[in-house]
Design a protein around this motif. Structure first.
Motif, PDB file in Angstrom:
ATOM      1  N   ARG A  40       0.817  -1.206   0.000  1.00  0.00           N
ATOM      2  CA  ARG A  40       0.000   0.000   0.000  1.00  0.00           C
ATOM      3  C   ARG A  40       0.854   1.260   0.000  1.00  0.00           C
ATOM      4  O   ARG A  40       1.953   1.293   0.560  1.00  0.00           O
ATOM      5  N   ARG A  41       0.344   2.321  -0.634  1.00  0.00           N
ATOM      6  CA  ARG A  41       1.077   3.576  -0.768  1.00  0.00           C
ATOM      7  C   ARG A  41       1.133   4.345   0.549  1.00  0.00           C
ATOM      8  O   ARG A  41       2.054   5.124   0.771  1.00  0.00           O
ATOM      9  N   THR A  42       0.134   4.160   1.403  1.00  0.00           N
ATOM     10  CA  THR A  42       0.117   4.860   2.683  1.00  0.00           C
ATOM     11  C   THR A  42       1.159   4.248   3.625  1.00  0.00           C
ATOM     12  O   THR A  42       1.694   3.176   3.362  1.00  0.00           O
ATOM     13  N   ARG A  43       1.425   4.947   4.716  1.00  0.00           N
ATOM     14  CA  ARG A  43       2.411   4.447   5.674  1.00  0.00           C
ATOM     15  C   ARG A  43       1.994   3.063   6.157  1.00  0.00           C
ATOM     16  O   ARG A  43       0.881   2.889   6.645  1.00  0.00           O
ATOM     17  N   PRO A  44       2.862   2.078   6.027  1.00  0.00           N
ATOM     18  CA  PRO A  44       2.473   0.715   6.359  1.00  0.00           C
ATOM     19  C   PRO A  44       2.266   0.514   7.857  1.00  0.00           C
ATOM     20  O   PRO A  44       2.851   1.232   8.675  1.00  0.00           O
ATOM     21  N   SER A  45       1.432  -0.437   8.182  1.00  0.00           N
ATOM     22  CA  SER A  45       1.222  -0.806   9.575  1.00  0.00           C
ATOM     23  C   SER A  45       2.518  -1.396  10.136  1.00  0.00           C
ATOM     24  O   SER A  45       3.406  -1.821   9.380  1.00  0.00           O
ATOM     25  N   PRO A  46       2.660  -1.453  11.462  1.00  0.00           N
ATOM     26  CA  PRO A  46       3.865  -2.064  12.039  1.00  0.00           C
ATOM     27  C   PRO A  46       4.086  -3.505  11.556  1.00  0.00           C
ATOM     28  O   PRO A  46       5.227  -3.901  11.291  1.00  0.00           O
ATOM     29  N   ALA A  47       3.008  -4.277  11.415  1.00  0.00           N
ATOM     30  CA  ALA A  47       3.159  -5.661  10.966  1.00  0.00           C
ATOM     31  C   ALA A  47       3.636  -5.711   9.518  1.00  0.00           C
ATOM     32  O   ALA A  47       4.513  -6.515   9.158  1.00  0.00           O
ATOM     33  N   THR A  48       3.069  -4.839   8.663  1.00  0.00           N
ATOM     34  CA  THR A  48       3.489  -4.809   7.264  1.00  0.00           C
ATOM     35  C   THR A  48       4.935  -4.361   7.142  1.00  0.00           C
ATOM     36  O   THR A  48       5.718  -4.940   6.379  1.00  0.00           O
ATOM     37  N   ALA A  49       5.314  -3.329   7.889  1.00  0.00           N
ATOM     38  CA  ALA A  49       6.693  -2.850   7.863  1.00  0.00           C
ATOM     39  C   ALA A  49       7.658  -3.943   8.325  1.00  0.00           C
ATOM     40  O   ALA A  49       8.742  -4.108   7.752  1.00  0.00           O
ATOM     41  N   ALA A  50       7.247  -4.712   9.329  1.00  0.00           N
ATOM     42  CA  ALA A  50       8.102  -5.795   9.824  1.00  0.00           C
ATOM     43  C   ALA A  50       8.258  -6.888   8.773  1.00  0.00           C
ATOM     44  O   ALA A  50       9.350  -7.442   8.579  1.00  0.00           O
ATOM     45  N   PHE A  51       7.166  -7.200   8.072  1.00  0.00           N
ATOM     46  CA  PHE A  51       7.240  -8.236   7.041  1.00  0.00           C
ATOM     47  C   PHE A  51       8.118  -7.781   5.875  1.00  0.00           C
ATOM     48  O   PHE A  51       8.968  -8.537   5.389  1.00  0.00           O
ATOM     49  N   LEU A  52       7.934  -6.543   5.432  1.00  0.00           N
ATOM     50  CA  LEU A  52       8.762  -6.032   4.341  1.00  0.00           C
ATOM     51  C   LEU A  52      10.224  -5.985   4.768  1.00  0.00           C
ATOM     52  O   LEU A  52      11.128  -6.288   3.970  1.00  0.00           O
ATOM     53  N   GLY A  53      10.455  -5.621   6.014  1.00  0.00           N
ATOM     54  CA  GLY A  53      11.819  -5.608   6.517  1.00  0.00           C
ATOM     55  C   GLY A  53      12.446  -6.987   6.509  1.00  0.00           C
ATOM     56  O   GLY A  53      13.643  -7.136   6.214  1.00  0.00           O
ATOM     57  N   LEU A  54      11.658  -7.999   6.824  1.00  0.00           N
ATOM     58  CA  LEU A  54      12.143  -9.378   6.776  1.00  0.00           C
ATOM     59  C   LEU A  54      12.616  -9.745   5.372  1.00  0.00           C
ATOM     60  O   LEU A  54      13.566 -10.513   5.204  1.00  0.00           O
ATOM     61  N   LEU A  55      11.950  -9.172   4.351  1.00  0.00           N
ATOM     62  CA  LEU A  55      12.316  -9.442   2.964  1.00  0.00           C
ATOM     63  C   LEU A  55      13.411  -8.498   2.454  1.00  0.00           C
ATOM     64  O   LEU A  55      13.811  -8.591   1.286  1.00  0.00           O
ATOM     65  N   GLY A  56      13.863  -7.595   3.305  1.00  0.00           N
ATOM     66  CA  GLY A  56      14.887  -6.647   2.892  1.00  0.00           C
ATOM     67  C   GLY A  56      14.355  -5.502   2.065  1.00  0.00           C
ATOM     68  O   GLY A  56      15.086  -4.919   1.257  1.00  0.00           O
TER      69      GLY A  56
END
Length: 301
Positions: free
Chosen positions: A271-287
């Protein structure tokens, strides 16, 4: 007006059935019906038309539903943000993926994510790329994995290219092409095809390659999923095209490389909006940087 009442309205609207909505919300039907009736009295209007055969939203219900969804999402987000501020990642993570995803081992990634963040509720749906992008745009999904044509970047979302690959031909094990080292599109054009629906991203990958080569082919069977495509091929009803990283894992068919193969790209969208903490954590896991991924010239909201 209570959040639980909104959850019940959303459940009935999506299930179009009070019994299934009650099961989904894990309450008895009488309690769900009572709360919705109470909300309708408070609003001074009916949200649903009920008959013995169906349930559907009234015009007031159609107006109420998107706002109820937004209110529930805001409440969920507030809870998640409060937890993240205290060092606890919680909330929901709604993901989507094409069935033929090859670039990452998604089950392994989800297992690692769940081990790191056990308080996050994970859901996963598997449909076509177009529907996945639409759900990310609308907020039904937080992120999704697509398979699209090279150069295609979905609009209204952030995205990142994950991998490039090609399609291979999949044929029955007793097919004359099963023993070939390679084949070209012109030879394949003599075959009857099993493919994804016209207009879908999966179909576009093969259609563009045949069109570029000036070759016509016959698609006799249209299917919505790779599993059914393989079943039809396995039974000798036609040949198909599947990603080169996916086809070799399929049993009961042969994968034959194509010399002038259709190309494909797998992309991650969120999503274009600021991601939720869970989404940010998942994207971070993928680098992946959750605030990256906008096309040149496109401004964040």
């Amino acid at each position: 007006m209570e959040l639980q009442q909104m959850r019940y309205v959303v459940a009935v609207a999506e299930e179009r059935n009070f019994t299934r909505a009650a099961e989904r919300c894990r309450v008895v039907q009488s309690a769900l019906s009572h709360q919705i009736a109470r909300l309708e009295r408070e609003l001074g209007t009916r949200l649903f038309e009920r008959t013995s055969r169906r349930v559907r939203l009234t015009s007031a219900g159609e107006a109420f539903l998107p706002e109820a969804r937004r209110a529930l999402e805001a409440a969920e987000r507030a809870r998640a943000e409060a937890g993240a501020a205290g060092g606890l990642v919680c909330g929901r993570l709604a993901l989507g993926a094409i069935p033929t995803l090859c670039s990452i081992d998604l089950p392994a990634a989800l297992r690692e994510f769940r081990e790191r963040y056990p308080k996050v509720r994970i859901s996963l749906s598997s449909v076509g790329s177009e529907e996945l992008v639409a759900q990310v745009r609308k907020g039904g999904l937080d992120a999704a994995f697509l398979g699209v044509l090279p150069g295609h970047r979905p609009t209204g979302v952030r995205d990142r290219e994950l991998a490039r690959g090609e399609l291979v031909a999949v044929v029955p094990t007793d097919h004359p092409l099963a023993g070939e080292a390679t084949v070209d599109l012109r030879r394949l054009a003599d075959e009857v095809f099993v493919d994804f629906p016209a207009g879908s991203a999966g179909r576009a990958q093969s259609e563009e390659a045949f069109a570029a080569a000036g070759i016509l082919r016959e698609v006799a069977y249209e299917v919505s999923g790779a599993d059914y495509l393989v079943r039809l091929v396995r039974n000798g009803l036609g040949v198909g095209l599947l990603p080169d990283g996916f086809a070799p894992e399929v049993e009961g068919v042969c994968a034959v490389p194509i010399r002038d193969a259709p190309a494909r790209v797998e992309r991650l969208v969120w999503r274009r909006t600021r991601p939720s903490p869970a989404t940010a954590a998942f994207l971070g896991l993928l680098g992946v940087d959750p605030l990256s991924g906008l096309p040149d010239g496109e401004e964040p909201p």
